[in-house]
Design a protein around this motif. Structure first.
Motif, PDB file in Angstrom:
ATOM      1  N   ARG A  22      14.788 -15.692  -2.812  1.00 39.16           N
ATOM      2  CA  ARG A  22      14.339 -14.658  -3.664  1.00 39.16           C
ATOM      3  C   ARG A  22      14.100 -13.453  -2.511  1.00 39.16           C
ATOM      4  O   ARG A  22      13.461 -13.705  -1.566  1.00 39.16           O
ATOM      5  CB  ARG A  22      12.843 -14.705  -4.207  1.00 39.16           C
ATOM      6  N   VAL A  23      14.429 -12.095  -2.869  1.00 32.65           N
ATOM      7  CA  VAL A  23      14.121 -11.042  -2.041  1.00 32.65           C
ATOM      8  C   VAL A  23      13.184 -10.145  -2.779  1.00 32.65           C
ATOM      9  O   VAL A  23      13.720  -9.716  -4.166  1.00 32.65           O
ATOM     10  CB  VAL A  23      15.367 -10.362  -1.780  1.00 32.65           C
ATOM     11  N   ALA A  24      12.300  -9.369  -2.224  1.00 30.59           N
ATOM     12  CA  ALA A  24      11.590  -8.448  -2.850  1.00 30.59           C
ATOM     13  C   ALA A  24      11.334  -7.356  -1.604  1.00 30.59           C
ATOM     14  O   ALA A  24      11.068  -7.667  -0.673  1.00 30.59           O
ATOM     15  CB  ALA A  24      10.028  -9.086  -3.332  1.00 30.59           C
ATOM     16  N   LEU A  25      11.383  -6.171  -2.133  1.00 26.12           N
ATOM     17  CA  LEU A  25      11.124  -5.071  -1.091  1.00 26.12           C
ATOM     18  C   LEU A  25      10.686  -3.847  -1.613  1.00 26.12           C
ATOM     19  O   LEU A  25      10.495  -3.657  -2.810  1.00 26.12           O
ATOM     20  CB  LEU A  25      12.503  -4.683  -0.633  1.00 26.12           C
ATOM     21  N   ALA A  26       9.883  -3.113  -0.791  1.00 23.02           N
ATOM     22  CA  ALA A  26       9.420  -1.923  -1.339  1.00 23.02           C
ATOM     23  C   ALA A  26       9.778  -1.017   0.000  1.00 23.02           C
ATOM     24  O   ALA A  26       9.982  -0.965   1.067  1.00 23.02           O
ATOM     25  CB  ALA A  26       7.807  -1.919  -1.385  1.00 23.02           C
ATOM     26  N   PRO A  54      16.661  10.407   6.123  1.00 22.68           N
ATOM     27  CA  PRO A  54      15.465  10.586   6.607  1.00 22.68           C
ATOM     28  C   PRO A  54      14.492   9.327   6.924  1.00 22.68           C
ATOM     29  O   PRO A  54      14.761   8.360   6.428  1.00 22.68           O
ATOM     30  CB  PRO A  54      14.674  11.360   5.473  1.00 22.68           C
ATOM     31  N   PRO A  55      13.607   9.676   7.770  1.00 23.32           N
ATOM     32  CA  PRO A  55      12.803   8.469   8.176  1.00 23.32           C
ATOM     33  C   PRO A  55      12.077   7.729   6.739  1.00 23.32           C
ATOM     34  O   PRO A  55      11.317   8.286   5.933  1.00 23.32           O
ATOM     35  CB  PRO A  55      11.737   9.206   9.076  1.00 23.32           C
ATOM     36  N   ALA A  56      12.392   6.412   6.846  1.00 21.93           N
ATOM     37  CA  ALA A  56      11.677   5.625   5.790  1.00 21.93           C
ATOM     38  C   ALA A  56      11.586   4.279   6.279  1.00 21.93           C
ATOM     39  O   ALA A  56      11.980   3.811   7.284  1.00 21.93           O
ATOM     40  CB  ALA A  56      12.599   5.370   4.617  1.00 21.93           C
ATOM     41  N   THR A  57      10.680   3.400   5.531  1.00 22.46           N
ATOM     42  CA  THR A  57      10.195   2.130   5.968  1.00 22.46           C
ATOM     43  C   THR A  57      10.387   1.330   4.886  1.00 22.46           C
ATOM     44  O   THR A  57      10.209   1.740   3.785  1.00 22.46           O
ATOM     45  CB  THR A  57       8.655   1.959   6.271  1.00 22.46           C
ATOM     46  N   VAL A  58      11.135   0.059   5.041  1.00 19.22           N
ATOM     47  CA  VAL A  58      11.248  -0.926   4.016  1.00 19.22           C
ATOM     48  C   VAL A  58      10.658  -2.287   4.510  1.00 19.22           C
ATOM     49  O   VAL A  58      10.656  -2.565   5.451  1.00 19.22           O
ATOM     50  CB  VAL A  58      12.779  -1.301   3.966  1.00 19.22           C
ATOM     51  N   VAL A  59       9.997  -2.818   3.606  1.00 23.23           N
ATOM     52  CA  VAL A  59       9.123  -3.971   3.975  1.00 23.23           C
ATOM     53  C   VAL A  59       9.782  -5.078   2.776  1.00 23.23           C
ATOM     54  O   VAL A  59       9.865  -4.692   1.851  1.00 23.23           O
ATOM     55  CB  VAL A  59       7.703  -3.708   3.447  1.00 23.23           C
ATOM     56  N   SER A  77       5.910   0.127  -5.705  1.00 23.28           N
ATOM     57  CA  SER A  77       7.011  -0.711  -6.524  1.00 23.28           C
ATOM     58  C   SER A  77       7.759  -1.528  -5.727  1.00 23.28           C
ATOM     59  O   SER A  77       7.947  -1.383  -4.723  1.00 23.28           O
ATOM     60  CB  SER A  77       7.967   0.373  -7.276  1.00 23.28           C
ATOM     61  N   ILE A  78       7.649  -2.807  -6.484  1.00 25.89           N
ATOM     62  CA  ILE A  78       8.597  -3.920  -5.843  1.00 25.89           C
ATOM     63  C   ILE A  78       9.632  -4.095  -6.496  1.00 25.89           C
ATOM     64  O   ILE A  78      10.008  -4.210  -7.665  1.00 25.89           O
ATOM     65  CB  ILE A  78       7.819  -5.305  -5.970  1.00 25.89           C
ATOM     66  N   TRP A  79      10.683  -4.056  -5.651  1.00 28.64           N
ATOM     67  CA  TRP A  79      12.242  -4.174  -6.178  1.00 28.64           C
ATOM     68  C   TRP A  79      12.616  -5.851  -5.888  1.00 28.64           C
ATOM     69  O   TRP A  79      12.463  -6.168  -4.910  1.00 28.64           O
ATOM     70  CB  TRP A  79      13.012  -3.385  -5.341  1.00 28.64           C
TER      71      TRP A  79
END
Length: 186
Positions: free
Chosen positions: A149-153, A136-141, A56-58
């Motif tokens: 514009r900003v898009a993240l997952a 907890p360990p997580a990765t944000v792209v 999902s792209i935020w």
């Protein structure tokens, strides 16, 4: 006959506290507590994961809406979230500087002046963001455009994988179905 009383020395009209010490004015700095951070991370990861292969792209407005639901006592504005991204070095200009400083070539559409929609794609982990003890360990792209514009997952994994990047780029293409998109990994 007039009675002369000693005049008290002039007093400092300031409130309590030593001179020269400034008191904080305005709202306190924006922060997320551990419980709220874990709940927000769970919502960001679980959003739209109904069996689809693309993450999902935020977008930034969606992220701010989600933050306002998780943090109703102190809801952040879009500008507050942009300032957080700026402090983390997640701006288009910072990514262009990093790209140029490493000596990697920039495509023919210099700094976004082209017909295609240009995204500079980077990633951060909770460890790199300084949230080791909180989340907890997580990765944000994150994908950033010259037009802010900003898009993240987000995924619950300790490092970025090529599959995650491919799926993120596919999600960006789905976000802009009628546009040609250029994604540069920084």
């Amino acid at each position: 006959m007039a009675l002369l009383l000693p005049v008290p020395p002039p007093t400092d009209r300031r409130k309590d506290g030593p001179q020269g010490v400034k008191r904080p004015v305005g709202r306190p700095p924006w922060s997320i507590e551990k419980e709220d951070g874990v709940r927000l991370l769970g919502r960001l990861v679980g959003h739209g994961s109904s069996g689809s292969s693309t993450p999902s792209i935020w977008t930034l407005p969606q992220l701010v809406t989600e933050l306002r639901e998780v943090l109703p006592a102190y809801p952040p504005s879009v500008d507050t979230v942009r300032r957080v991204f700026y402090r983390l070095g997640l701006t288009f200009e910072a990514q262009v500087e990093e790209l140029c400083s490493t000596g990697r070539l920039f495509p023919r559409c210099r700094k976004g002046r082209c017909r295609e929609l240009l995204y500079l794609v980077t990633h951060r982990t909770t460890c790199q963001l300084g949230l080791v003890s909180l989340l907890p360990p997580a990765t944000v792209v994150v994908g950033l455009t010259p037009g802010n514009r900003v898009a993240l997952a987000v995924r619950m994994q300790s490092r970025v994988s090529p599959k995650f990047i491919r799926e993120f780029l596919a999600g960006l293409s789905a976000l802009h179905p009628n546009r040609r998109m250029v994604g540069i990994l920084v």
